[in-house]
Design a protein around this motif. Structure first.
Motif, short mmCIF file in Angstrom:
data_model
loop_
_atom_site.label_atom_id
_atom_site.label_comp_id
_atom_site.label_asym_id
_atom_site.label_seq_id
_atom_site.Cartn_x
_atom_site.Cartn_y
_atom_site.Cartn_z
N HIS A 275 39.14 39.87 56.16
CA HIS A 275 37.93 38.89 55.67
C HIS A 275 36.39 39.26 55.92
O HIS A 275 35.52 39.60 55.23
N ARG A 276 36.77 39.57 57.70
CA ARG A 276 35.18 40.05 58.20
C ARG A 276 34.90 41.61 57.46
O ARG A 276 33.70 41.50 56.62
N TYR A 277 35.45 41.94 57.28
CA TYR A 277 35.05 43.74 56.61
C TYR A 277 34.63 43.33 54.65
O TYR A 277 34.52 43.68 54.76
N ILE A 278 35.79 42.61 54.64
CA ILE A 278 35.32 42.41 52.64
C ILE A 278 33.90 42.32 53.15
O ILE A 278 33.64 42.63 52.27
N GLN A 279 33.27 41.04 53.53
CA GLN A 279 32.80 40.34 53.29
C GLN A 279 31.65 41.48 53.97
O GLN A 279 30.00 42.08 52.91
N GLU A 280 31.19 42.84 54.70
CA GLU A 280 30.73 43.46 55.19
C GLU A 280 30.80 44.59 54.80
O GLU A 280 29.36 44.43 54.19
N LEU A 281 31.58 44.89 54.04
CA LEU A 281 30.96 45.83 52.89
C LEU A 281 30.67 45.30 51.45
O LEU A 281 30.17 46.09 50.25
N GLN A 282 31.32 44.49 50.98
CA GLN A 282 29.85 43.32 49.73
C GLN A 282 28.94 43.57 49.88
O GLN A 282 28.27 43.10 49.17
N ASN A 283 28.77 43.12 51.25
CA ASN A 283 26.85 43.00 51.04
C ASN A 283 26.37 44.27 51.98
O ASN A 283 24.96 44.79 51.32
N ARG B 293 42.20 36.87 46.17
CA ARG B 293 41.22 36.90 46.45
C ARG B 293 40.12 35.92 47.51
O ARG B 293 40.60 34.96 46.48
N ALA B 294 39.53 36.66 48.00
CA ALA B 294 38.70 36.10 48.79
C ALA B 294 37.16 35.62 48.47
O ALA B 294 37.40 35.75 47.16
N TRP B 295 37.17 34.64 48.83
CA TRP B 295 36.02 33.76 48.23
C TRP B 295 33.98 34.41 48.65
O TRP B 295 33.89 34.67 47.02
N VAL B 296 34.12 35.33 49.29
CA VAL B 296 33.15 36.69 48.76
C VAL B 296 33.66 37.12 47.51
O VAL B 296 32.73 38.24 47.09
N GLY C 189 32.33 38.14 38.32
CA GLY C 189 31.49 36.61 39.41
C GLY C 189 30.93 35.79 39.28
O GLY C 189 30.60 35.49 38.60
N ASN C 190 31.32 34.85 40.44
CA ASN C 190 30.41 33.90 40.20
C ASN C 190 29.05 33.76 40.13
O ASN C 190 28.67 32.70 39.59
N ASP C 191 28.55 34.15 40.84
CA ASP C 191 26.89 34.06 41.20
C ASP C 191 26.47 34.31 39.67
O ASP C 191 25.64 34.62 39.32
N ASN C 192 27.03 35.94 39.62
CA ASN C 192 26.68 36.06 37.81
C ASN C 192 26.79 35.01 37.01
O ASN C 192 25.76 35.27 36.00
N LEU C 193 27.94 34.48 36.90
CA LEU C 193 28.69 33.24 35.84
C LEU C 193 27.21 32.05 36.03
O LEU C 193 26.89 31.95 35.28
N HIS C 194 26.61 32.05 37.16
CA HIS C 194 26.28 30.55 37.94
C HIS C 194 24.66 31.61 37.14
O HIS C 194 23.89 30.53 35.96
N ASP C 195 24.37 32.38 37.82
CA ASP C 195 22.96 33.41 36.84
C ASP C 195 22.95 32.75 35.73
O ASP C 195 21.88 32.54 34.31
N LEU C 196 24.44 33.01 34.80
CA LEU C 196 24.26 33.39 33.24
C LEU C 196 24.34 32.06 32.38
O LEU C 196 23.52 31.38 31.20
N THR C 197 24.70 31.90 32.52
CA THR C 197 24.78 30.05 32.14
C THR C 197 23.76 29.20 32.71
O THR C 197 23.92 27.81 32.48
N SER C 198 22.45 29.55 33.53
CA SER C 198 22.07 28.26 34.06
C SER C 198 20.54 28.21 33.29
O SER C 198 19.42 28.29 33.24
N GLN C 199 20.54 29.74 32.06
CA GLN C 199 19.77 30.37 31.23
C GLN C 199 19.69 29.37 30.00
O GLN C 199 18.94 29.65 29.39
#
Length: 287
Positions: A8-16, A91-94, A113-123
């Motif tokens: 999980h740490r490896y996945i998060q570091e890769l995503q970051n 899949r993991a949270w990240v 992606g949940n971040d993208n989904l938030h940005d979309l639906t907040s418009q």
């Protein structure tokens, strides 16, 4: 557990790391005046073909590629697709945060992606549409008004409004309300991050379902469940489930989840050139 935590740490570091690299891409062409905010604007500008487009929602630090579905009135931004089980949704949270899978192929499986989904639906005000097909070729759909996903601080809490369609309202349990509070919604959970509320029940749902989702009644409507290559291979209710259509033990063949601006203005019809309009039309007897 140590091995899993290391993964999980490896996945998060890769995503970051990938997110940091995106910030350094040339962005002279990514100004808000040059990009659509969603597929609704893509469609309203006269683009009728379904396929990948580049958009930049309000509040998004970078542009992102999305798949626009121009059927059913057009202007739908697809954020989830299941087709054949090639992509794991366990899949993991990240990973759910940033998204995964192949958005470019019409048959590719992905989560935007949940971040993208938030940005979309907040418009603004958005509608949700879910298209489903079973292994017998039958198709059903569900639509919800006032669809919105909160940000990460609120654990991507889901809000849905009025239902229409012919698949049944499997998200009815997600419309929890409280006195004077309006819709309370349901928060997103993965195996490594449970949402607030009934954590014991949510933990059981997630261990059983092997997916990230807005768990309210376990698999009453979990479209991120394990993919089974056949309608009756699921011995338990951990498949791609929409219980108001096929019950808990039928795993659906294909699913597409997408959003569209509620106030979408449809583009004007394409008018043929005058020279073509003046040509005599052919009848069934013409050769």
């Amino acid at each position: 557990m140590n091995v899993i935590n290391d993964q999980h740490r490896y996945i998060q570091e890769l995503q970051n790391s990938q997110a940091q690299q995106l910030e350094y891409l040339p962005n002279s062409h990514l100004g808000p005046e040059n990009l659509y905010r969603d597929c609704s604007e893509v469609f309203a500008d006269g683009n009728m073909a379904s396929g990948p487009y580049v958009i930049r929602p309000d509040g998004s630090p970078v542009a992102l590629s999305v798949y626009c579905d121009m059927n059913n009135g057009g202007g739908w931004t697809v954020f989830q697709r299941r087709r054949d089980g090639k992509e794991s949704f366990d899949r993991a949270w990240v990973e759910y945060k940033h998204g995964f899978g192949d958005i470019y192929s019409p048959d590719g499986e992905f989560w935007l992606g949940n971040d993208n989904l938030h940005d979309l639906t907040s418009q603004g005000n958005y509608d949700l549409r879910i298209d489903m097909e079973d292994f017998e070729g039958n198709q059903r759909y569900a639509e919800y008004k006032n669809f919105k996903v909160d940000d990460a601080e609120d654990q991507y809490q889901l809000h849905v409004g009025e239902y229409t369609g012919n698949a049944g309202d499997a998200l009815a349990q997600h419309k929890r309300t409280g006195p004077g509070l309006g819709s309370l919604g349901v928060k997103f959970s993965t195996y490594d991050q449970l949402n607030e509320g009934d954590e014991e029940n949510n933990a059981r749902c997630i261990r059983h379902s092997k997916s990230g989702w807005w768990f309210s009644r376990c698999n009453s409507g979990n479209l991120n469940g394990h993919y089974y290559k056949g309608p009756y291979q699921a011995m338990t209710d951990d498949g791609v489930v929409w219980y108001t259509w096929h019950g808990w033990w039928y795993s659906i063949k294909s699913v597409v989840m997408m959003v569209r601006a509620a106030d979408l203005e449809h583009p004007p019809p394409v008018i043929a050139p005058l020279s073509e309009q003046l040509q005599p039309s052919k009848t069934a007897g013409d050769h």
